[in-house]
Design an enzyme around this catalytic site. Structure first.
Site: not given
Ligand code: DQQ
Length: 577
Positions: A57-60, A120, A184-185, A239
């Site tokens: 899996w990969m996201n941001d 994250w 976050r982020d 986000e």
């Protein structure tokens, strides 16, 4: 002279190290057989020139940067499966050209109480003397979201392979009035008027979704400003905020540190929410530490005062960085799958990044323009072109008879019968483009449109993805719709086939309409009007695969349109090892 010589030696050493790294990894793979057999479950839908991890899996995208001749991309990655897991790590890959990549060891993994439940998203900032550091969100032992600092163990290593977490972590904890699971982020830092640093952190506050503003003198001790940098009353959690300057004139990028002077730049405020990346353009007065949107604080139908979108298809959690080597700003964005969790588990992989896009302000100053980085053109082979070809009403024309599963296409259309465009009663700004595209899909006979491309099309056209335009007239104003219709993209069930749509800000009386589309087996990235409107989709054809994928141009309107030029290149594979 001596310094120049030393510089050249340094560059040579870096180049050799990079070559060694690539060949070592690649050599390892080929010596054990075909790369697909070694690392990747054989899948015809697996992309060949878009960035992805070798499996799972990969996201941001996280902390993209250019450092000592090397591009770095970090990304949210679950190394243990093809599904999201909150206990996520920072994957890390390096490149010389943004297209061919070598994966390194994970940069950050959950190890300490301040990030034991997940590392994250976050950003890289360059501190004094061009030293990069990472700020990221940790899920601590009580699943509270805190902000942490990590520093390269060896600044002279251009690959920045090892990162050390600061002994001061966590350096920022959720303040009163902010939900501890929605904080976050952190953004890339910019210099404040007092010589200190500023960052924004996304979240949900009592006054709505926000980019909360923080300041620091030493990057370790942070205080919260009284007011957020920007916020939105009813929009829900923000986000991955991003905040950066763009030049008023020209497509060069600009950084906070080099020339973001009043009168020369505008500012972009972007937030990710409800599966879309929204932005607004405005001004920023450092002394007042306030961002003001050009469009005022008016809220649109989606309850946000961030009125524009980077991409009107599947595209999320994006992040920009300033590429000092080519004086450009580059945008990365995550493209999720459109099939189910079960399918992802079966495939053994999930998630892509778009081809990185250069991003700048349009001449009108009303929106941003995006264009795939020029380096992707190195993959172009087998050029085919045609010019001044009439595409009569209700006709279809095969453009590529051979395999069109990996292509780059540029086409532009003229419309001699513009005045025949259908009238709609509603004023244009009351129209919902996505709804219009769904109602007037590619198969509907209009007048000036729908016309465009059918990509990943089977020989009998039963399967295809249609990217097209439709010109309408709303109260004496021409409106150009750009649509991506996935409804016939696959015979597979259980796949999200939502049709996407957006307006294109051009006046068709004076301008041609152009379309660039990058096709890579299961992703279609489209750029309307030279990058004014972008739509990305994921599709999983069952017939239009490998050598059986075709490319057509079509016109389902009653009026002829003219293809003033059409160029197609087959694309070779990128090396991602
Ligand atoms: N993904 C990360 C979060 C971020 C979200 C977790 C956006 O930090 O808010 O993987 O996709």
């Amino acid at each position: 002279m001596v310094t120049k010589g030393l510089e050249m030696v340094k560059c040579g050493v870096v180049a050799l190290y990079f070559l060694w790294l690539i060949s070592n990894r690649f050599g390892f793979v080929v010596s054990h057989g075909d790369i697909n057999e070694v690392h990747i479950p054989q899948q015809f839908q697996r992309t060949s020139y878009h960035f992805h991890p070798l499996k799972n899996w990969m996201n941001d995208p996280n902390g993209p940067m250019y450092y000592k001749g090397i591009y770095h991309l970090f990304y949210q990655h679950n190394p243990n499966g093809a599904v999201f897991d909150s206990k996520i790590v920072w994957g890390h890959a390096v490149s010389r050209d943004l297209i061919n990549w070598a994966h390194l060891n994970h940069a950050l993994e959950p190890t300490h109480p301040f990030d034991i439940n997940g590392c994250w998203s976050g950003s890289v900032s360059f501190l004094h003397n061009n030293k990069p550091v990472i700020l990221y969100t940790g899920l601590d032992s009580s699943f509270q979201q805190v902000q942490n600092l990590a520093i390269p163990s060896n600044f002279s290593d251009p690959f920045l392979e090892i990162w050390t977490k600061s002994s001061h972590n966590p350096i920022i904890v959720p303040p009163n009035g902010v939900e501890r699971h929605r904080f976050r982020d952190p953004t890339t830092a910019w210099p404040g008027p007092d010589g200190g640093w500023r960052i924004a952190i996304g979240g949900q506050t009592s006054y709505g979704g926000a980019a909360m503003l923080y300041g620091s003198e030493d990057f370790v001790h942070w205080y919260q400003s009284r007011f957020p940098l920007y916020s939105s009353r009813d929009s829900g959690n923000w986000e991955c905020p991003d905040f950066y300057p763009v030049k008023l004139n020209g497509s060069n990028g600009v950084d906070f540190l080099n020339g973001s002077r009043v009168g020369v730049v505008k500012y972009v405020m972007k937030a990710s929410l409800n599966s879309h990346d929204y932005y607004t353009l405005g001004s920023y007065v450092p002394e007042k530490e306030k961002f003001t949107s050009d469009s005022g604080d008016g809220f649109d139908l989606r309850g946000t005062n961030l009125g524009l979108r980077y991409d009107y298809g599947k595209f999320y959690a994006s992040k920009t960085f300033y590429d000092s080597s080519q004086k450009r700003r580059i945008l990365w964005g995550w493209v999720n799958e459109s099939d189910s969790r079960e399918d992802n588990i079966k495939k053994g992989w999930a998630g892509l990044q778009v081809i990185p896009r250069k991003i700048w302000l349009s001449k009108t100053g009303r929106q941003l323009i995006q264009w795939p980085v020029k380096e992707v053109e190195k993959l172009r082979t087998n050029h085919f072109s045609l010019y001044n070809k009439e595409l009569r009403g209700r006709s279809t024309m095969k453009v590529l008879g051979g395999s069109a599963s990996q292509v780059d296409t540029e086409v532009s259309f003229e419309f001699p019968y513009l005045e025949e465009a259908e009238r709609v009663d509603t004023r244009w700004f009351d129209l919902d483009p996505q709804l219009l595209c769904s109602k007037r899909d590619a198969s509907v006979n209009g007048r000036v449109g729908p016309f465009g491309l059918l990509v990943l099309a089977s020989n009998d056209l039963s399967e295809h993805t249609a990217i097209f335009f439709h010109v309408l007239k709303a109260h004496n104003r021409y409106v150009v719709l750009m649509c991506s219709d996935q409804s016939r993209s696959s015979f597979r069930e259980g796949v999200d086939k939502t049709t996407y749509g957006a307006f294109v800000d051009i006046d068709p009386r004076h301008e041609k309409i152009s379309l660039r589309t990058l096709v890579d087996r299961s992703i279609v990235e489209s750029f309307g009007a030279k990058g004014k409107t972008c739509i990305t989709s994921r599709v999983y054809p069952t017939l239009a695969v490998d050598d059986d994928a075709r490319l057509y141009a079509f016109n389902n309107g009653t009026q002829s349109v003219v293809i003033s030029s059409l160029k197609v290149w087959k694309m070779s594979n990128a090396q991602i090892v």
